[in-house]
Write a protein that holds these residues in place. Structure first.
Motif, PDB file in Angstrom:
ATOM      1  N   ARG A  38       0.874  -1.167   0.000  1.00  0.00           N
ATOM      2  CA  ARG A  38       0.000   0.000   0.000  1.00  0.00           C
ATOM      3  C   ARG A  38       0.913   1.220   0.000  1.00  0.00           C
ATOM      4  N   PRO A  39       0.459   2.336  -0.559  1.00  0.00           N
ATOM      5  CA  PRO A  39       1.370   3.469  -0.715  1.00  0.00           C
ATOM      6  C   PRO A  39       1.800   4.115   0.606  1.00  0.00           C
ATOM      7  N   GLU A  66       1.711   5.920  -6.225  1.00  0.00           N
ATOM      8  CA  GLU A  66       0.521   5.357  -6.850  1.00  0.00           C
ATOM      9  C   GLU A  66      -0.536   5.103  -5.793  1.00  0.00           C
ATOM     10  N   GLY A  67      -1.766   5.560  -6.037  1.00  0.00           N
ATOM     11  CA  GLY A  67      -2.862   5.336  -5.102  1.00  0.00           C
ATOM     12  C   GLY A  67      -3.028   6.432  -4.061  1.00  0.00           C
ATOM     13  N   VAL A  68      -2.251   7.497  -4.160  1.00  0.00           N
ATOM     14  CA  VAL A  68      -2.356   8.617  -3.221  1.00  0.00           C
ATOM     15  C   VAL A  68      -2.958   9.805  -3.961  1.00  0.00           C
ATOM     16  N   GLY A  87      -4.748   0.242   4.955  1.00  0.00           N
ATOM     17  CA  GLY A  87      -5.661  -0.534   4.131  1.00  0.00           C
ATOM     18  C   GLY A  87      -6.575   0.343   3.309  1.00  0.00           C
ATOM     19  N   GLU A  88      -7.398  -0.332   2.535  1.00  0.00           N
ATOM     20  CA  GLU A  88      -8.274   0.323   1.574  1.00  0.00           C
ATOM     21  C   GLU A  88      -9.380   1.123   2.260  1.00  0.00           C
ATOM     22  N   GLU A 130     -11.802   0.280   6.447  1.00  0.00           N
ATOM     23  CA  GLU A 130     -12.785  -0.648   7.020  1.00  0.00           C
ATOM     24  C   GLU A 130     -12.480  -1.038   8.463  1.00  0.00           C
ATOM     25  N   ASP A 131     -11.217  -1.293   8.797  1.00  0.00           N
ATOM     26  CA  ASP A 131     -10.899  -1.647  10.183  1.00  0.00           C
ATOM     27  C   ASP A 131     -11.203  -0.481  11.122  1.00  0.00           C
TER      28      ASP A 131
END
Length: 169
Positions: A38-39, A66-68, A87-88, A130-131
């Motif tokens: 994860r980034p 990537e992903g930020v 996490g997502e 989610e957590d």
């Protein structure tokens, strides 16, 4: 036994540091460590040991990960990771059963929520890890009901059953 034990047999983590965060009196380093997982990662400062600045290690620019989101907003990041779990980020629909929870939702999630009246109910849409959202929902379970996603609803239901068994003779 209460003593610090190195992760992965003392494996050395080399990171690109971005922010130092105080969350509930604990300090965390927000950094990049291997984008393939994860980034962004958080490490608790008081759990780190043998810290060194690597002069020959190029720091990856935060906006190029990537992903930020670009531009990156630390405020939005903290609203989406209220307990600093990695996490997502998911989108969840939550029914507000006690209007007093609206203030708590704004305090915890900031602008990542929208609240609408649907029939006679107040429905919030929340974007959060989610957590983190699971633990927040457990904390405010007297005032809210999670409607979606199904994975989160089922996880909360399993935890509620586990607690009933734990506290029932």
């Amino acid at each position: 036994n209460g003593n610090m034990v190195p992760r992965k047999n003392g494996y050395r983590y080399i990171v690109s540091p971005y922010y130092l965060i105080n969350n509930f009196g604990k300090y965390y380093l927000l950094c990049n460590y291997r984008e393939k997982y994860r980034p962004l990662h958080t490490f608790r400062i008081d759990f780190l040991s043998d810290i060194a600045i690597e002069e020959n290690w190029p720091i990856k620019p935060l906006e190029k990960l990537e992903g930020v989101n670009n531009p990156f907003s630390i405020k939005d990041y903290l609203n989406e990771h209220v307990y600093l779990f990695g996490g997502e980020v998911i989108t969840s629909t939550i029914e507000i059963t006690n209007p007093n929870a609206i203030t708590a939702m704004h305090d915890w999630f900031g602008k990542t929520i929208s609240i609408k009246k649907q029939n006679e109910s107040l429905i919030a849409e929340v974007k959060c890890n989610e957590d983190s959202l699971f633990y927040w929902c457990m904390q405010y379970s007297e005032s809210i009901k999670v409607l979606t996603p199904t994975t989160l609803v089922e996880r909360i239901a399993r935890e509620a059953l586990r607690l009933v068994k734990l506290y029932t003779k």
